[in-house]
Design an enzyme around this catalytic site. Structure first.
Site, PDB file in Angstrom:
ATOM      1  N   GLY A  30       0.648  -1.277  -0.065  1.00 48.79           N
ATOM      2  CA  GLY A  30       0.001   0.062   0.084  1.00 48.79           C
ATOM      3  C   GLY A  30       0.815   1.327  -0.121  1.00 48.79           C
ATOM      4  O   GLY A  30       0.738   2.095   0.987  1.00 48.79           O
ATOM      5  N   GLY A  31       1.593   1.390  -1.136  1.00 47.39           N
ATOM      6  CA  GLY A  31       2.495   2.649  -1.153  1.00 47.39           C
ATOM      7  C   GLY A  31       3.637   2.754  -0.054  1.00 47.39           C
ATOM      8  O   GLY A  31       4.469   1.535  -0.454  1.00 47.39           O
ATOM      9  N   CYS A  58     -11.537 -15.130   5.415  1.00 47.39           N
ATOM     10  CA  CYS A  58     -12.964 -15.508   4.725  1.00 47.39           C
ATOM     11  C   CYS A  58     -13.857 -14.369   5.413  1.00 47.39           C
ATOM     12  O   CYS A  58     -13.265 -13.801   6.583  1.00 47.39           O
ATOM     13  CB  CYS A  58     -13.221 -16.860   4.871  1.00 47.39           C
ATOM     14  SG  CYS A  58     -13.560 -17.306   6.566  1.00 47.39           S
TER      15      CYS A  58
HETATM   16  P1  NAD Z   1       0.966  -1.029  -3.807  1.00 47.11           P
HETATM   17  O1  NAD Z   1       1.863   0.453  -3.591  1.00 47.11           O
HETATM   18  O2  NAD Z   1       1.501  -2.133  -3.351  1.00 47.11           O
HETATM   19  O3  NAD Z   1       0.771  -1.205  -5.317  1.00 47.11           O
HETATM   20  C1  NAD Z   1       0.388  -0.085  -5.991  1.00 47.11           C
HETATM   21  C2  NAD Z   1       0.870  -0.390  -7.838  1.00 47.11           C
HETATM   22  O4  NAD Z   1       0.126   0.691  -8.540  1.00 47.11           O
HETATM   23  C3  NAD Z   1       2.351  -0.429  -7.883  1.00 47.11           C
HETATM   24  O5  NAD Z   1       2.621  -1.771  -8.400  1.00 47.11           O
HETATM   25  C4  NAD Z   1       2.369   0.682  -8.702  1.00 47.11           C
HETATM   26  O6  NAD Z   1       3.503   0.390  -9.451  1.00 47.11           O
HETATM   27  C5  NAD Z   1       1.304   0.772  -9.459  1.00 47.11           C
HETATM   28  N1  NAD Z   1       1.249   1.934 -10.271  1.00 47.11           N
HETATM   29  C6  NAD Z   1       1.220   3.549  -9.716  1.00 47.11           C
HETATM   30  N2  NAD Z   1       0.983   4.249 -10.336  1.00 47.11           N
HETATM   31  C7  NAD Z   1       0.641   3.572 -11.528  1.00 47.11           C
HETATM   32  C8  NAD Z   1       0.075   4.048 -12.942  1.00 47.11           C
HETATM   33  N3  NAD Z   1      -0.159   5.352 -13.200  1.00 47.11           N
HETATM   34  N4  NAD Z   1      -0.063   3.184 -13.950  1.00 47.11           N
HETATM   35  C9  NAD Z   1      -0.034   1.846 -13.609  1.00 47.11           C
HETATM   36  N5  NAD Z   1       0.295   1.307 -12.508  1.00 47.11           N
HETATM   37  C10 NAD Z   1       0.576   2.564 -11.448  1.00 47.11           C
HETATM   38  O7  NAD Z   1      -0.412  -0.801  -3.155  1.00 47.11           O
HETATM   39  P2  NAD Z   1      -1.647  -1.790  -3.033  1.00 47.11           P
HETATM   40  O8  NAD Z   1      -1.471  -2.454  -1.736  1.00 47.11           O
HETATM   41  O9  NAD Z   1      -1.728  -2.735  -4.151  1.00 47.11           O
HETATM   42  O10 NAD Z   1      -2.859  -0.912  -2.881  1.00 47.11           O
HETATM   43  C11 NAD Z   1      -3.297  -0.194  -4.069  1.00 47.11           C
HETATM   44  C12 NAD Z   1      -4.326   0.806  -3.681  1.00 47.11           C
HETATM   45  O11 NAD Z   1      -5.410   0.088  -2.936  1.00 47.11           O
HETATM   46  C13 NAD Z   1      -3.901   1.697  -2.681  1.00 47.11           C
HETATM   47  O12 NAD Z   1      -4.516   3.083  -2.682  1.00 47.11           O
HETATM   48  C14 NAD Z   1      -4.335   1.235  -1.327  1.00 47.11           C
HETATM   49  O13 NAD Z   1      -4.643   1.928  -0.196  1.00 47.11           O
HETATM   50  C15 NAD Z   1      -5.858   0.673  -1.808  1.00 47.11           C
HETATM   51  N6  NAD Z   1      -6.329  -0.622  -1.085  1.00 47.11           N
HETATM   52  C16 NAD Z   1      -7.340  -0.866  -1.369  1.00 47.11           C
HETATM   53  C17 NAD Z   1      -8.153  -1.823  -0.754  1.00 47.11           C
HETATM   54  C18 NAD Z   1      -9.399  -2.305  -1.009  1.00 47.11           C
HETATM   55  O14 NAD Z   1     -10.042  -2.928  -0.319  1.00 47.11           O
HETATM   56  N7  NAD Z   1     -10.144  -1.928  -1.896  1.00 47.11           N
HETATM   57  C19 NAD Z   1      -7.465  -2.406   0.126  1.00 47.11           C
HETATM   58  C20 NAD Z   1      -6.082  -2.188   0.363  1.00 47.11           C
HETATM   59  C21 NAD Z   1      -5.794  -0.995  -0.182  1.00 47.11           C
END
Ligand code: NAD
Length: 667
Positions: free
Chosen positions: A50-51, A405
């Site tokens: 997550g960043g 789950c």
């Molecule tokens: P992460 O940082 O591990 O992965 C983010 C990915 O996005 C990276 O691989 C990065 O290279 C890619 N990326 C960044 N900018 C990009 C662009 N312009 N084009 C294509 N790829 C790009 O983060 P994560 O753990 O996978 O989480 C992703 C997002 O989802 C975060 O904002 C997090 O807070 C959110 N999140 C959502 C949920 C949910 O249930 N929906 C749960 C946890 C986290």
């Protein structure tokens, strides 16, 4: 950081303790598991997912946490301030062993700019949700939720399947990496854009992604082929989503579903803008980078809205893409809904959310045994059975074996008790850690995500996650955390986590029962308070408090043999129920039985209904109550409904002891 970048951390396995007890050993292992290279995205920088979600503020802090946990006593509590251990106090055995606060800022100062300045001074750390609270379990942690979300999309818009549907998303990071597998598990074709080829490769290695390419033309041709043959398949496209999404609009590609899981919540250290030499810009001109990120996010969001205008199902996937796009000036950013109000809230109303557990032994067999247990406990839950089957077949373990789950109020306490039984009776080789994501029913205030569009307008009210943390602390969780900014970034959320250990001890069991009730209970409470009818009805049919009921059998005159029943607490009953049938409505949990020679008392764990109001009065010596019981033999399992006489009742403040008698069921 570079001096320690090669440091490899892995959790110890087995039954040998490095600490003074399992409640200390559990956080000791879990913080290390969070940084296992098979689990964390950038372990060398202490970044889990997550960043920049970190497990500890620095390696020095990490080492100090481990050293402190090694000597922490059963009546002591370690305090962790944004990834740094700051104190140990004498508390008591029921208190959490660790209390954590991550990234908290006074609201007026709660901006990324202020946070980064304080972080640069070494004063704080971004803990995301389960990174800084030490209960991250790799991409599986999000997989079932992602799978359920796409299943809900399929149910809502496409006759229950994504068969023959093209789903476009972006981001193959720690969480986003679950998307391709969740989409193909629902029968669809996934096209997921990822700027970093190493992330896409990692997802292929882990079995979450099927194939990758760096050409849009190639990706679309492959997708078309799979759609034509109705083959569920996932394609990673190495490119920038801010360039690809508008191009799909320009070409008029038919997209059935569109979403995004890039790290858009963090426009500096997460999202990558569609500009040349972004990496250099990030270092040399952070303000310029943020501006470029927001411009790209707006472009991407605009393309999503354009697709939506053409009939594509669009939803925000919890990364604040819409919020950042609006900050960049795109007025229609919120024209499509977040995934919680669109698909998840009905689950939250019943306290349902992503429940997870980890085998501290490191032995996959322990998780497979718990898989059997959850299926046995909820035999009628078809989606759960399908998920466990798919997970066993297709989901690799990362680090310590774990399972996730979605379970709700009542279910969590019942399953926690079952896990604890397995630990106590030696059927598992070591204790199990039970926790959850902060993205849960009662543990988060996040107006652009979990609490978007609340019925009573309470989206930004953050008392709820604080109450959740406080009550879980009071109820006996092993560690509790409060965080700021997880999921959607600094300034946008306040949330809480809890973890409890099933260690098979009497004390551990009592804590587990309470905390696995209070935790989802706050979710039901929060949604009932907001006026959701389903939550109100659900709350009315449940107990006002969790009580412990010990039922023991006594000899019944005129009957030959008897069994001893033991057991514990549970869900409550509606006071409108008559005494005679109050303990056997269809939703009543089974009373788990064991057979013993007549005359010997014992206590076993199970759940029965708590009687309150008129019924509690009616539960007096001489009254007859109905029980559903399940007797299990080597080759059979049968449910019996029987009337039992109450011979003795002892009511204390939270304890109802009911002595009953009934004939021994054949086993
Ligand atoms: P992460 O940082 O591990 O992965 C983010 C990915 O996005 C990276 O691989 C990065 O290279 C890619 N990326 C960044 N900018 C990009 C662009 N312009 N084009 C294509 N790829 C790009 O983060 P994560 O753990 O996978 O989480 C992703 C997002 O989802 C975060 O904002 C997090 O807070 C959110 N999140 C959502 C949920 C949910 O249930 N929906 C749960 C946890 C986290």
């Amino acid at each position: 950081m570079s001096a320690v970048a090669s440091r490899v951390v892995r959790s110890p396995r087995g039954t040998q303790l490095s600490t003074l007890g399992w409640p200390q050993e559990a956080p000791f292992r879990m913080i290390q598991n969070n940084l296992d290279p098979d689990v964390a995205e950038r372990p060398g920088d202490l970044i889990v997912y997550g960043g920049t979600g970190r497990a500890a503020r620095s390696w020095q802090a990490f080492d100090a946490i481990l050293a402190t946990l090694k000597r922490l006593k059963d009546d002591e509590t370690l305090l962790v301030q944004s990834g740094k251990p700051v104190g140990v106090f004498r508390t008591h055995e029921w208190a959490p062993r660790v209390l954590i606060s991550n990234a908290m800022l006074v609201p007026k100062w709660a901006t990324w700019e202020e946070f980064r300045a304080l972080e640069a001074m070494g004063l704080t750390m971004y803990g995301q949700m389960t990174a800084g609270s030490w209960i991250y379990i790799g991409t599986q942690g999000i997989l079932q939720g992602t799978y359920e979300t796409f299943a809900a999309v399929a149910r809502t818009h496409f006759d229950g399947t994504l068969d023959g549907r093209l789903v476009v998303s972006a981001g193959l990071g720690g969480m986003g990496g679950a998307q391709p597998l969740a989409i193909t598990m629902n029968g669809g074709v996934a096209l997921v854009v990822e700027i970093d080829p190493t992330r896409a490769e990692r997802r292929i290695e882990q079995g979450f992604l099927d194939e990758m390419t760096d050409s849009l033309d190639d990706a679309l041709a492959r997708a078309e082929g799979y759609l034509g043959s109705r083959t569920p398949r996932s394609i990673g496209l190495v490119a920038n989503a801010a360039a690809v999404l508008p191009e799909l609009v320009r070409r008029g590609v038919r997209v059935d579903v569109v979403t995004d899981q890039t790290s858009a919540h963090d426009p500096l250290d997460g999202y990558v803008p569609d500009v040349r030499h972004a990496g250099v810009l990030r270092i040399n001109d952070p303000a310029g980078y943020i501006e470029a990120s927001r411009a790209s996010i707006a472009k991407q969001c605009e393309a999503i809205v354009a697709l939506k205008d053409r009939g594509t199902v669009a939803f925000d996937y919890g990364n604040n893409l819409r919020g950042e796009a609006r900050t960049a000036g795109f007025a229609r950013a919120f024209d499509y809904p977040g995934f919680v109000p669109a698909y998840i809230r009905p689950l939250f109303e019943r306290g349902k959310g992503p429940f997870r557990w980890v085998a501290l032994s490191g032995d996959p067999k322990d998780i497979l045994a718990t898989d059997r247990a959850v299926l046995d406990l909820f035999p009628d839950d078809r989606p759960l059975a399908r998920w466990i089957e798919l997970a066993e077949a297709r989901v690799p373990f990362q680090g310590l074996p774990a399972r996730v789950c979605w379970l709700g109020y009542g279910e969590r306490a019942a399953f926690g008790a079952r896990i604890d039984d397995l630990v106590r009776t030696g059927k598992l080789s070591a204790p199990i850690v039970i926790g959850r994501d902060h993205l849960d029913s009662g543990s988060v205030a996040s107006p652009n995500r979990e609490t978007e569009g609340m019925r009573d307008g309470s989206d930004a009210i953050a008392d709820w996650p604080i109450l959740n943390a406080l009550v879980n602390t009071a109820a006996g969780a092993t560690w509790v955390s409060v965080h700021h900014g997880g999921g959607v970034g600094i300034g946008n959320s306040i949330h809480a986590g809890m973890v409890a250990v099933a260690d098979g001890t009497e004390l551990g069991r009592r804590k587990l029962e309470r905390v696995l009730t209070t935790d989802p209970g706050t979710g039901v409470m929060r949604h009932a308070d907001a006026g959701y009818p389903d939550a109100i009805a659900f709350a009315r049919s449940r107990p006002s408090r969790s009580v412990r009921v010990i039922v023991s059998t006594e000899m019944c005159p005129g009957s030959g043999s008897y069994s001893k029943v033991h057991t514990m607490r549970s869900g409550g009953t509606n006071s409108r129920n008559s005494p005679r049938n109050a303990c056997s409505p269809p939703s009543a949990p089974m009373l788990r039985m064991r057979h013993f020679p007549p005359g010997r008392a014992s206590i076993v764990s199970t759940t029965v209904r708590y009687f309150r109001g008129p019924h509690q009065r009616a539960t007096s010596a001489g009254s007859v109550i109905a029980l559903n019981t399940r007797s299990r033999g080597a080759s059979n399992s049968r449910v019996m409904r029987s009337s039992v006489s109450v011979t003795r009742v002892i009511v204390r403040s939270d304890l109802l002891v009911v002595a009953i008698c009934f004939p021994l069921f054949p086993s």
